[in-house]
Design a protein around this motif. Structure first.
Motif, short mmCIF file in Angstrom:
data_model
loop_
_atom_site.label_atom_id
_atom_site.label_comp_id
_atom_site.label_asym_id
_atom_site.label_seq_id
_atom_site.Cartn_x
_atom_site.Cartn_y
_atom_site.Cartn_z
N CYS A 32 0.82 -1.22 0.00
CA CYS A 32 0.00 0.00 0.00
C CYS A 32 0.85 1.26 0.00
CB CYS A 32 -0.91 0.03 1.24
SG CYS A 32 -2.07 -1.33 1.37
N ARG A 46 -2.47 -1.56 -3.68
CA ARG A 46 -3.65 -0.73 -3.48
C ARG A 46 -3.26 0.63 -2.91
NH1 ARG A 46 -5.29 -4.47 -5.89
NH2 ARG A 46 -7.25 -5.64 -5.65
N ILE A 64 -9.74 -1.99 -0.82
CA ILE A 64 -9.08 -2.94 0.08
C ILE A 64 -10.11 -3.88 0.69
CG2 ILE A 64 -7.77 -3.14 2.23
CD1 ILE A 64 -6.34 -0.57 1.46
#
Length: 417
Positions: free
Chosen positions: A67, A116, A124
């Motif tokens: 992330c 993501r 998510i």
């Protein structure tokens, strides 16, 4: 290495020596979270990308999620970094990596590395996996995450579910401001969490090249503050910090024993202001103060805090306490502590603070003294509405700072006898 597929690659060829200990602790199951912070070219991102793949292969029933705050930055940063790690580990033929969707799949098992952005948390929550669970999380450039620790925790709660193995990486270059959530988070200790700081000085020089090293030396000589921030990864502050001479450094028991007699200080408190105790040592030749022990208590009477102090000091040592409470000082003497009342007077706060600010370094062990490290790191001057720094020192969130001022009372005032 952790898999037959990568046994031909030597660990030293893909992981910088600064990260051997983190790698060891992960493989031995000693930690579930690795906070890797440091300066430019410290190799922390390279290390984490390699470790993500190694742990994925070592746990064939789990997947990985990488992330960053903004989704648009993923392809040219962490995705490219994972591709680099796959190549370095000699696993290019074992992975299928695509940009739409942005993911890497380990072909022998079907495990996925997903990417993501945190600017859309629904993506998510809606992740669907062909099997297993997400067991490895990596938050890169964590200081940029909006929502800070809460945002990280929400992702962990959403993603790390359904499996026995769970490992989180948090990596970032420390921003200038000590109050940034990532800097503050790195000061918090807990079992299973390893916080590690690295810089380019620990990287093999041949990995960085002569041009980078020459540029680093040039910045060191011409812009020392910029060098400390960008290359050493220090939170040098944004101009409002009171202490710009702080070093957070773990001190071994052997090192502490070498200091000799300690300086001990107490700031009285009850609630909401806490009672604070600190134990320090001063190297006059190096003009360096070492802070290596602390106690913090709320709603605790003098008799009980005296017992705590007596467990931390040698019988011959003196404790210097705030003279504003002579009865409390007397209670300590009744308990058998050689308690001395700090010599104070007009201008004593300014005198002591300037003395602390003028030291070459204030070294604080963040593991032994997390509250003290937090106070010193976050203590800032008050500013006007226009952002101008105002004179004087804010009398708030400075309980351990005061305890250290009292501990060093004999040093910063010639009136102390």
């Amino acid at each position: 290495m952790t898999s037959k597929n990568v046994q031909t690659v030597r660990l030293r060829d893909v992981i910088g020596p600064a990260f051997y200990e983190t790698h060891r602790q992960i493989n031995q199951g000693l930690i579930d979270e690795a906070v890797e912070k440091g300066g430019r070219a410290s190799l922390k991102s390279s290390y984490v990308s390699v470790e993500v793949i190694l742990q994925l292969i070592h746990h064939p029933d789990c997947h990985a999620l990488v992330c960053r705050q903004v989704a648009d930055t993923l392809r040219d940063s962490v995705y490219a970094q994972i591709l680099w790690a796959i190549d370095k580990l000699g696993l290019t033929a074992k992975f299928r990596c695509t940009q739409s969707p942005l993911q890497c799949t380990y072909l022998p098992t079907g495990q996925r590395i997903l990417f993501r952005g945190l600017d859309d948390t629904q993506k998510i929550k809606s992740i669907k996996l062909p099997f297993g669970y997400i067991g490895v999380l990596w938050f890169e450039e964590a200081d940029q995450i909006k929502g800070g620790e809460d945002a990280v925790r929400n992702v962990q709660q959403s993603a790390l579910r359904g499996g026995e193995f769970g490992l989180t990486f948090i990596s970032f270059n420390p921003p200038s401001a000590a109050r940034n959530w990532a800097n503050k988070y790195a000061l918090v200790q807990r079992p299973g969490k390893r916080v590690h700081h690295s810089s380019y000085l620990e990287a093999p020089p041949e990995w960085l090249g002569p041009k980078f090293l020459a540029q680093a030396e040039y910045i060191k000589e011409t812009k020392p503050t910029k060098y400390r921030h960008e290359y050493l990864g220090e939170a040098v502050g944004n101009g409002t910090q009171v202490f710009d001479n702080i070093r957070l450094e773990e001190l071994s028991a052997k090192r502490i024993r070498s200091f000799g007699d300690a300086l001990n200080g107490v700031d009285w408190g009850w609630y909401p202001d806490p009672w604070a105790f600190n134990r320090c040592a001063y190297d006059a030749h190096a003009r360096t103060l070492y802070i290596f022990d602390e106690l913090t208590r709320l709603k605790t009477n003098n008799q009980d805090t005296a017992k705590l102090v007596m467990q931390r000091i040698e019988g011959w040592e003196t404790v210097t306490a705030d003279s504003a409470e002579p009865k409390s000082c007397g209670d300590y003497r009744d308990a058998g502590i050689r308690c001395r009342e700090a010599v104070k007077g007009p201008g004593s706060v300014t005198e002591s603070m300037k003395w602390l600010q003028g030291l070459s370094a204030i070294v604080i062990d963040p593991r032994r003294c997390p509250d003290t490290a937090k106070e010193f790191s976050e203590y800032e001057y008050e500013t006007s509405r226009e952002g101008e720094v105002l004179p004087g020192y804010v009398d708030a969130d400075n309980h351990h700072i005061d305890a250290v001022r009292y501990a060093t009372n004999r040093l910063w005032t010639r009136r102390g006898t």
